[in-house]
Design a protein around this motif. Structure first.
Motif, PDB file in Angstrom:
ATOM      1  N   PRO A  58       0.814  -1.232   0.000  1.00 38.48           N
ATOM      2  CA  PRO A  58       0.000   0.000   0.000  1.00 38.48           C
ATOM      3  C   PRO A  58       0.845   1.280   0.000  1.00 38.48           C
ATOM      4  O   PRO A  58       0.362   2.326   0.411  1.00 38.48           O
ATOM      5  CB  PRO A  58      -0.795  -0.111   1.308  1.00 38.48           C
ATOM      6  N   VAL A  59       2.095   1.197  -0.452  1.00 35.80           N
ATOM      7  CA  VAL A  59       3.004   2.348  -0.331  1.00 35.80           C
ATOM      8  C   VAL A  59       2.473   3.604  -1.008  1.00 35.80           C
ATOM      9  O   VAL A  59       2.712   4.725  -0.541  1.00 35.80           O
ATOM     10  CB  VAL A  59       4.417   1.963  -0.869  1.00 35.80           C
ATOM     11  N   ALA A  60       1.699   3.449  -2.092  1.00 32.58           N
ATOM     12  CA  ALA A  60       1.235   4.634  -2.834  1.00 32.58           C
ATOM     13  C   ALA A  60      -0.197   5.031  -2.472  1.00 32.58           C
ATOM     14  O   ALA A  60      -0.765   5.906  -3.111  1.00 32.58           O
ATOM     15  CB  ALA A  60       1.334   4.366  -4.342  1.00 32.58           C
ATOM     16  N   THR A  61      -0.770   4.413  -1.435  1.00 31.82           N
ATOM     17  CA  THR A  61      -2.189   4.688  -1.148  1.00 31.82           C
ATOM     18  C   THR A  61      -2.365   5.954  -0.299  1.00 31.82           C
ATOM     19  O   THR A  61      -1.460   6.364   0.424  1.00 31.82           O
ATOM     20  CB  THR A  61      -2.840   3.515  -0.380  1.00 31.82           C
ATOM     21  N   THR A  62      -3.549   6.517  -0.413  1.00 31.95           N
ATOM     22  CA  THR A  62      -3.906   7.666   0.428  1.00 31.95           C
ATOM     23  C   THR A  62      -5.421   7.815   0.466  1.00 31.95           C
ATOM     24  O   THR A  62      -6.108   7.356  -0.459  1.00 31.95           O
ATOM     25  CB  THR A  62      -3.289   8.979  -0.118  1.00 31.95           C
ATOM     26  N   ASP A  63      -5.911   8.456   1.536  1.00 30.41           N
ATOM     27  CA  ASP A  63      -7.332   8.826   1.515  1.00 30.41           C
ATOM     28  C   ASP A  63      -7.451  10.329   1.251  1.00 30.41           C
ATOM     29  O   ASP A  63      -8.531  10.899   1.284  1.00 30.41           O
ATOM     30  CB  ASP A  63      -8.033   8.442   2.832  1.00 30.41           C
ATOM     31  N   GLY A  64      -6.313  10.979   0.980  1.00 32.53           N
ATOM     32  CA  GLY A  64      -6.304  12.420   0.706  1.00 32.53           C
ATOM     33  C   GLY A  64      -6.269  12.706  -0.795  1.00 32.53           C
ATOM     34  O   GLY A  64      -7.259  12.507  -1.495  1.00 32.53           O
ATOM     35  N   VAL A  65      -5.102  13.136  -1.261  1.00 31.13           N
ATOM     36  CA  VAL A  65      -4.976  13.500  -2.684  1.00 31.13           C
ATOM     37  C   VAL A  65      -4.007  12.551  -3.380  1.00 31.13           C
ATOM     38  O   VAL A  65      -2.867  12.367  -2.933  1.00 31.13           O
ATOM     39  CB  VAL A  65      -4.474  14.962  -2.815  1.00 31.13           C
ATOM     40  N   HIS A  66      -4.477  11.952  -4.458  1.00 34.38           N
ATOM     41  CA  HIS A  66      -3.618  11.093  -5.272  1.00 34.38           C
ATOM     42  C   HIS A  66      -3.093  11.915  -6.431  1.00 34.38           C
ATOM     43  O   HIS A  66      -3.878  12.463  -7.204  1.00 34.38           O
ATOM     44  CB  HIS A  66      -4.440   9.925  -5.839  1.00 34.38           C
ATOM     45  N   ILE A  67      -1.772  11.982  -6.542  1.00 36.91           N
ATOM     46  CA  ILE A  67      -1.210  12.693  -7.692  1.00 36.91           C
ATOM     47  C   ILE A  67      -0.722  11.657  -8.680  1.00 36.91           C
ATOM     48  O   ILE A  67       0.248  10.928  -8.415  1.00 36.91           O
ATOM     49  CB  ILE A  67      -0.083  13.645  -7.252  1.00 36.91           C
ATOM     50  N   ARG A  68      -1.429  11.533  -9.788  1.00 33.26           N
ATOM     51  CA  ARG A  68      -1.058  10.549 -10.818  1.00 33.26           C
ATOM     52  C   ARG A  68      -0.174  11.267 -11.834  1.00 33.26           C
ATOM     53  O   ARG A  68      -0.581  12.257 -12.435  1.00 33.26           O
ATOM     54  CB  ARG A  68      -2.311   9.949 -11.445  1.00 33.26           C
ATOM     55  N   VAL A  69       1.030  10.743 -11.963  1.00 32.54           N
ATOM     56  CA  VAL A  69       2.070  11.534 -12.623  1.00 32.54           C
ATOM     57  C   VAL A  69       2.271  11.194 -14.101  1.00 32.54           C
ATOM     58  O   VAL A  69       3.195  11.696 -14.735  1.00 32.54           O
ATOM     59  CB  VAL A  69       3.414  11.415 -11.862  1.00 32.54           C
ATOM     60  N   ASP A  70       1.360  10.407 -14.663  1.00 34.70           N
ATOM     61  CA  ASP A  70       1.550   9.944 -16.044  1.00 34.70           C
ATOM     62  C   ASP A  70       1.783  11.057 -17.072  1.00 34.70           C
ATOM     63  O   ASP A  70       2.489  10.861 -18.054  1.00 34.70           O
ATOM     64  CB  ASP A  70       0.323   9.156 -16.537  1.00 34.70           C
ATOM     65  N   ALA A  71       1.139  12.213 -16.847  1.00 33.81           N
ATOM     66  CA  ALA A  71       1.239  13.269 -17.857  1.00 33.81           C
ATOM     67  C   ALA A  71       2.570  14.021 -17.776  1.00 33.81           C
ATOM     68  O   ALA A  71       2.890  14.827 -18.655  1.00 33.81           O
ATOM     69  CB  ALA A  71       0.076  14.246 -17.713  1.00 33.81           C
ATOM     70  N   LEU A  72       3.352  13.735 -16.744  1.00 31.62           N
ATOM     71  CA  LEU A  72       4.692  14.359 -16.662  1.00 31.62           C
ATOM     72  C   LEU A  72       5.655  13.416 -17.388  1.00 31.62           C
ATOM     73  O   LEU A  72       6.387  12.651 -16.774  1.00 31.62           O
ATOM     74  CB  LEU A  72       5.119  14.513 -15.197  1.00 31.62           C
ATOM     75  N   ASP A  73       5.624  13.462 -18.717  1.00 28.23           N
ATOM     76  CA  ASP A  73       6.342  12.402 -19.436  1.00 28.23           C
ATOM     77  C   ASP A  73       7.179  12.912 -20.609  1.00 28.23           C
ATOM     78  O   ASP A  73       7.485  12.146 -21.523  1.00 28.23           O
ATOM     79  CB  ASP A  73       5.343  11.347 -19.933  1.00 28.23           C
ATOM     80  N   VAL A  74       7.531  14.198 -20.589  1.00 26.66           N
ATOM     81  CA  VAL A  74       8.257  14.705 -21.767  1.00 26.66           C
ATOM     82  C   VAL A  74       9.778  14.653 -21.599  1.00 26.66           C
ATOM     83  O   VAL A  74      10.297  14.707 -20.479  1.00 26.66           O
ATOM     84  CB  VAL A  74       7.859  16.158 -22.125  1.00 26.66           C
ATOM     85  N   LEU A  75      10.421  14.563 -22.735  1.00 24.19           N
ATOM     86  CA  LEU A  75      11.885  14.653 -22.745  1.00 24.19           C
ATOM     87  C   LEU A  75      12.237  16.133 -22.686  1.00 24.19           C
ATOM     88  O   LEU A  75      11.840  16.912 -23.554  1.00 24.19           O
ATOM     89  CB  LEU A  75      12.427  14.043 -24.048  1.00 24.19           C
ATOM     90  N   GLU A  76      12.954  16.554 -21.649  1.00 21.43           N
ATOM     91  CA  GLU A  76      13.260  17.988 -21.513  1.00 21.43           C
ATOM     92  C   GLU A  76      14.577  18.355 -22.176  1.00 21.43           C
ATOM     93  O   GLU A  76      14.675  19.321 -22.874  1.00 21.43           O
ATOM     94  CB  GLU A  76      13.310  18.366 -20.036  1.00 21.43           C
ATOM     95  N   ARG A  77      15.620  17.566 -21.924  1.00 26.42           N
ATOM     96  CA  ARG A  77      16.903  17.896 -22.556  1.00 26.42           C
ATOM     97  C   ARG A  77      17.880  16.726 -22.512  1.00 26.42           C
ATOM     98  O   ARG A  77      17.780  15.842 -21.666  1.00 26.42           O
ATOM     99  CB  ARG A  77      17.550  19.146 -21.948  1.00 26.42           C
ATOM    100  N   VAL A  78      18.822  16.788 -23.469  1.00 26.21           N
ATOM    101  CA  VAL A  78      19.907  15.797 -23.542  1.00 26.21           C
ATOM    102  C   VAL A  78      21.189  16.608 -23.539  1.00 26.21           C
ATOM    103  O   VAL A  78      21.378  17.466 -24.412  1.00 26.21           O
ATOM    104  CB  VAL A  78      19.810  14.978 -24.847  1.00 26.21           C
ATOM    105  N   VAL A  79      22.058  16.398 -22.562  1.00 22.98           N
ATOM    106  CA  VAL A  79      23.262  17.233 -22.450  1.00 22.98           C
ATOM    107  C   VAL A  79      24.507  16.352 -22.406  1.00 22.98           C
ATOM    108  O   VAL A  79      24.627  15.473 -21.544  1.00 22.98           O
ATOM    109  CB  VAL A  79      23.206  18.111 -21.166  1.00 22.98           C
ATOM    110  N   SER A  80      25.437  16.610 -23.347  1.00 22.78           N
ATOM    111  CA  SER A  80      26.705  15.877 -23.327  1.00 22.78           C
ATOM    112  C   SER A  80      27.611  16.517 -22.287  1.00 22.78           C
ATOM    113  O   SER A  80      27.764  17.741 -22.249  1.00 22.78           O
ATOM    114  CB  SER A  80      27.393  15.952 -24.677  1.00 22.78           C
ATOM    115  N   GLN A  81      28.220  15.709 -21.462  1.00 23.08           N
ATOM    116  CA  GLN A  81      29.076  16.225 -20.389  1.00 23.08           C
ATOM    117  C   GLN A  81      30.538  16.259 -20.831  1.00 23.08           C
ATOM    118  O   GLN A  81      30.939  15.519 -21.738  1.00 23.08           O
ATOM    119  CB  GLN A  81      28.965  15.323 -19.154  1.00 23.08           C
ATOM    120  N   ALA A  82      31.319  17.082 -20.133  1.00 21.90           N
ATOM    121  CA  ALA A  82      32.740  17.213 -20.482  1.00 21.90           C
ATOM    122  C   ALA A  82      33.460  15.871 -20.385  1.00 21.90           C
ATOM    123  O   ALA A  82      34.408  15.599 -21.132  1.00 21.90           O
ATOM    124  CB  ALA A  82      33.391  18.230 -19.545  1.00 21.90           C
ATOM    125  N   ASP A  83      33.016  14.993 -19.469  1.00 22.50           N
ATOM    126  CA  ASP A  83      33.701  13.710 -19.302  1.00 22.50           C
ATOM    127  C   ASP A  83      33.240  12.653 -20.318  1.00 22.50           C
ATOM    128  O   ASP A  83      33.594  11.484 -20.222  1.00 22.50           O
ATOM    129  CB  ASP A  83      33.510  13.174 -17.875  1.00 22.50           C
TER     130      ASP A  83
END
Ligand code: FAD
Length: 449
Positions: A58-83
């Motif tokens: 029941p780790v994700a259960t609540t009787d308050g507010v359920h925040i379903r995060v499916d719509a937070l699904d975009v690729l924001e950026r791809v960054v090449s690092q110095a290493d």
């Protein structure tokens, strides 16, 4: 007007947890996420983020507010690092399957993955989801940054250098310090694996596990399944190969084994074992005799991931790696003497030691033993017996799977548990992101404050 009941009722994949929150939110960006948390707090409601509901508890259960995060699904950026490494920032609610596809399009991949790709990235890292590989850590070890909305509704950037203590629980903390909006992963260039699947006798596997040339060390990703009431296993050795090594799996054979044998015939075997338990031994015997050798190459994600359509309950424990053979022998002997009839195999995997505070592999090279039971069969006696056996070697339970440990025992198993409690209490003194299950697991944040 409130939301209709049908849109609020939630249950997890394993049918072991349900919730009827007062409100369900589907934020599309950090701004909406922050507003949802602020409104919940103003209304005196508790908040739980929920991914794809693939945790068994029941780790994700609540009787308050359920925040379903499916719509937070975009690729924001791809960054090449110095290493030479590459960092990819994505919405935390992206499903692993969609993430793998996005990465593949860019010639990139995750360093390691688990068995399925239905989970959200946030859910997977928050519970310490892992795959197998003696030199590799779980998914959270691939996280280099995370942006989360805290109990005050503020958006906070975390990484090893920005709010490093909060980062510890942002990347693996069961959603207790806030709701993840984005996650930044260190990814690797796309690679192919050669998969080698073979039936082996359990005795041979246990004999050849250890040592520098043993199955665990000599393969990039080694795992095996043992079928109760038999002496047989299915071994899986997946190793990196050059891009031009092509060993295709004949289409019909791959489909036959993955869909008909792994899912269709397996569903039938479990139904038979449920209706006529006395046939379980014969069913397992026949099932293991149908396992054949397969060898093929494919892009990494398609080798790691398989489909799991037979519903089950699962408990998985992380042990010091050198304890896996004796522990497994003890479990085998308990099963045979207990009279329990088990149609589902046990799965054994491996991971490198890491230093994440709440990682099941914290500070020790690790072997995982996962026990499963078909959804329509009782599991409690079996899981309880296994839990007592692994307790002797300080087994740590997977944070997303079933177990009966509580805060007092977990504090003995995790050297940084008190630090995790302290950071949680500082970040969320009123327990906005808590529920009764988490309070049992981690203690109440009010007590640790
Ligand atoms: C068929 C099956 C196969 C599996 N295979 C593996 C495997 O190979 N390896 C392995 O280690 N595990 C495995 N698991 C377990 C699974 O990976 C974990 O339980 C994982 O947490 C599920 O992700 P989810 O998106 O469903 O998250 P949920 O179960 O929905 O949530 C899990 C936790 O993440 C939190 N959370 C979700 N979203 C956010 C967010 N945006 N911010 C903060 N917290 C958040 C929730 O509050 C909760 O505490 C498997 C489970 C199933 C059912």
């Amino acid at each position: 007007m409130g939301q209709p009941l049908a849109t609020r009722v939630w249950r997890n994949w394993a049918r072991t947890a349900t919730a009827t929150p007062q409100r369900v939110c589907h934020p599309r960006d950090l701004h909406e996420l922050s507003a949802d948390v602020r409104r919940a707090v103003a209304d005196g409601l508790r908040v739980r983020a929920v991914g794809s509901g693939h945790s068994f508890t029941p780790v994700a259960t609540t009787d308050g507010v359920h925040i379903r995060v499916d719509a937070l699904d975009v690729l924001e950026r791809v960054v090449s690092q110095a290493d030479g490494s590459t960092h990819v920032t994505v919405g935390a609610g992206i499903r692993l399957g969609a993430l793998n596809a996005l990465l593949a399009e860019r010639g990139l991949a995750m360093r390691n993955l688990g068995d399925i790709d239905k989970q959200t990235l946030a859910g997977a890292i928050s519970t310490g989801t892992h795959g197998t590989g003696a030199r590799l850590g779980g998914l959270a070890t691939q996280v280099v940054g995370a942006e989360l909305v805290t109990a005050t509704g503020d958006v906070v950037q975390t990484s090893a250098t920005q709010e490093p203590e909060l980062f510890e629980l942002a990347r693996l903390g069961l959603g207790t310090v806030g709701v993840l909006g984005t996650v930044t992963l260190e990814v690797v260039p796309a690679y192919r694996l050669e998969a080698r699947e073979e039936p082996w006798l359990l005795g041979d596997v246990l004999e050849q596990l250890d040592g520098p040339d043993g199955l665990v060390e000599a393969n990039d990703h080694f795992e095996f399944y043992w079928f109760p009431h038999t002496d047989r296993t299915l071994t899986k050795r997946n190793n990196r190969v050059a891009d031009d090594v092509e060993l295709p799996l004949p289409r019909v054979r791959g489909w036959l084994e993955d869909e008909v044998i792994a899912n269709g015939a397996f569903a039938l075997a479990n139904s038979i074992a449920t209706l006529a338990p006395s046939l379980t031994r014969s069913v397992n015997d026949i099932a293991t005799r149908t396992i054949s050798r397969r060898r093929y190459t494919a892009p990494s994600a398609s080798v790691f991931v398989s489909s799991r359509r037979v519903r089950f309950r699962e408990m998985e424990y992380a042990l010091p790696r050198d304890q896996v053979a004796p522990v497994l022998r003890e479990i085998v002997s308990w099963i045979e003497s207990s009279g329990e009839l088990l149609p589902f195999p046990l799965e054994v995997r491996f991971a490198a030691a890491d230093d994440l505070w709440l990682s099941t592999a914290h500070g020790r090279d690790t072997a995982y033993i996962a026990v499963h039971q078909y959804v329509r069969l009782p599991y409690a006696r079996y899981f309880d017996a296994v839990e007592r056996i692994v307790a002797q070697v300080d087994g740590r339970p997977h944070w997303g799977k079933m177990h009966w440990l509580e805060a007092e025992r977990l504090a003995e198993l995790y050297p940084r548990f008190a630090d995790a409690q302290r950071v949680r209490a500082q970040a969320d003194p009123d327990g906005v992101f808590s529920n009764p299950y988490l309070d049992r697991l981690l203690g109440s944040p009010r007590d640790a404050g």
